[in-house]
Design a protein around this motif. Structure first.
Motif, PDB file in Angstrom:
ATOM      1  N   CYS A 114      80.428  66.427 -88.790  1.00  0.00           N
ATOM      2  CA  CYS A 114      81.687  66.065 -89.445  1.00  0.00           C
ATOM      3  C   CYS A 114      81.405  64.996 -90.505  1.00  0.00           C
ATOM      4  CB  CYS A 114      82.665  65.530 -88.405  1.00  0.00           C
ATOM      5  SG  CYS A 114      84.188  64.894 -89.116  1.00  0.00           S
TER       6      CYS A 114
ATOM      7  N   CYS B 266      83.391  61.591 -89.520  1.00  0.00           N
ATOM      8  CA  CYS B 266      83.016  60.738 -88.377  1.00  0.00           C
ATOM      9  C   CYS B 266      81.605  61.008 -87.861  1.00  0.00           C
ATOM     10  CB  CYS B 266      84.043  60.885 -87.250  1.00  0.00           C
ATOM     11  SG  CYS B 266      83.863  62.413 -86.305  1.00  0.00           S
TER      12      CYS B 266
ATOM     13  N   CYS C 200      87.387  63.780 -84.223  1.00  0.00           N
ATOM     14  CA  CYS C 200      88.436  63.150 -85.036  1.00  0.00           C
ATOM     15  C   CYS C 200      89.548  64.133 -85.400  1.00  0.00           C
ATOM     16  CB  CYS C 200      87.851  62.519 -86.294  1.00  0.00           C
ATOM     17  SG  CYS C 200      87.334  63.704 -87.554  1.00  0.00           S
TER      18      CYS C 200
HETATM   19 ZN   LIG Z   1      85.140  64.107 -87.181  1.00  0.00          ZN
END
Ligand SMILES: [Zn+2]
Length: 298
Positions: free
Chosen positions: A259, A262, A279
């Protein structure tokens, strides 16, 4: 993660056609091909092509088993898909260089040609590249050289006010930067790279020469001149080959995307998207292009 430099996007641009195909750039294109042949390793597993645009250089990476074709602009990638096809060996990714959506130590090679040129925060981009490379991976970086012969002459004859000899980037138009070779070498070292080779390229980027002399002759002259690239750099374009020594991990088999917001991995594979279960952000997959751009970081 609050730092977010502005991105120069070629979204909707006809750059491939107007600049490369109708812009009289075959000399530059072929001079780059010579440099890449000299710098690329014979083979490799997985290459990250940063700022691939419409895929002009991608066929030159045929020594690699797979290539991640990455650009910030989706429309450029759509042109790349048309040119290269949806073959197994290509993965098309729309993403921000400052927030690469890959796990640490994934790639054994990366290229960045005519891209640093648009980086408001070049050191940050280089650190990101080092993060996604395995220890010992090859990184080929091209940058625009502010200390080129023409700029030096113009400065000495007082035809230009900015100095080509100082280390700070020269922004000649919004989000277009020329860099000093010593500054780039310093950033590479600070970002975890060991510089192996430098080639100066496009020495004869002058309209008059390009009109008067056959392209093949200019490319041949350029190819010879570029061999002194380790000694001095006075050409408008410089190619470098470095090795990632500062990266510490090799990604586990099967790991790939993370990701970009995050850094969580793996992402959850859905029918038309990848989702981050940490997230909650979701990244669309459309027409074979993974799109990691549409996210806010606050
Ligand atoms: Zn994330």
């Amino acid at each position: 993660m609050t730092h977010s430099p502005p991105v120069c996007s070629y979204e909707g641009s006809d750059y491939q056609t107007s600049f490369w195909e109708q812009g009289g750039r075959s000399y530059e294109d072929q001079a780059e091909a010579v440099a890449l042949r000299r710098l690329l390793p014979k083979g490799g597993r997985l290459l990250l092509e940063l700022g691939a645009g419409a895929g002009r250089n991608t066929p030159r990476y045929s020594g690699y088993q797979r290539v991640v074709v990455l650009d910030y602009s989706r429309t450029q990638l759509e042109q790349a898909v048309q040119r290269l096809g949806q073959a197994e060996r290509y993965v098309y990714v729309a993403a921000d260089v400052y927030r690469l959506p890959f796990v640490d130590g994934l790639f054994d090679g990366a290229t960045m040609i005519r891209v640093l040129h648009h980086m408001a925060d070049a050191p940050l981009a280089l650190r990101q590249v080092c993060r996604v490379l395995q220890p010992g991976a090859i990184f080929i970086l091209e940058y625009a050289n502010k200390q080129n012969f023409k700029a030096v002459m113009r400065y000495l004859f007082r035809r230009q006010s900015w100095s080509p000899f100082t280390l700070e980037p020269y922004e000649f138009t919004a989000l277009n930067f020329d860099f000093h070779p010593r500054a780039v070498r310093k950033w590479l070292a600070e970002s975890g790279f060991t510089l192996e080779r430098q080639l100066t390229v496009s020495h004869f980027r002058l309209g008059l020469l390009k009109r008067l002399l056959p392209t093949r002759l200019l490319v041949g002259m350029d190819s010879l001149a570029s061999l002194t690239g380790g000694l001095w750099q006075l050409s408008p374009s410089v190619f470098t080959r470095s090795r990632a020594v500062g990266s510490s991990t090799t990604a586990e088999a099967g790991a790939f995307f993370c990701c970009p917001a995050c850094r969580h991995a793996p992402l959850d594979e859905r029918a038309q998207s990848l989702a981050c279960l940490s997230c909650g952000k979701e990244y669309p997959i459309k027409d074979g292009i993974y799109d990691f751009r549409g996210i806010s970081y606050d």
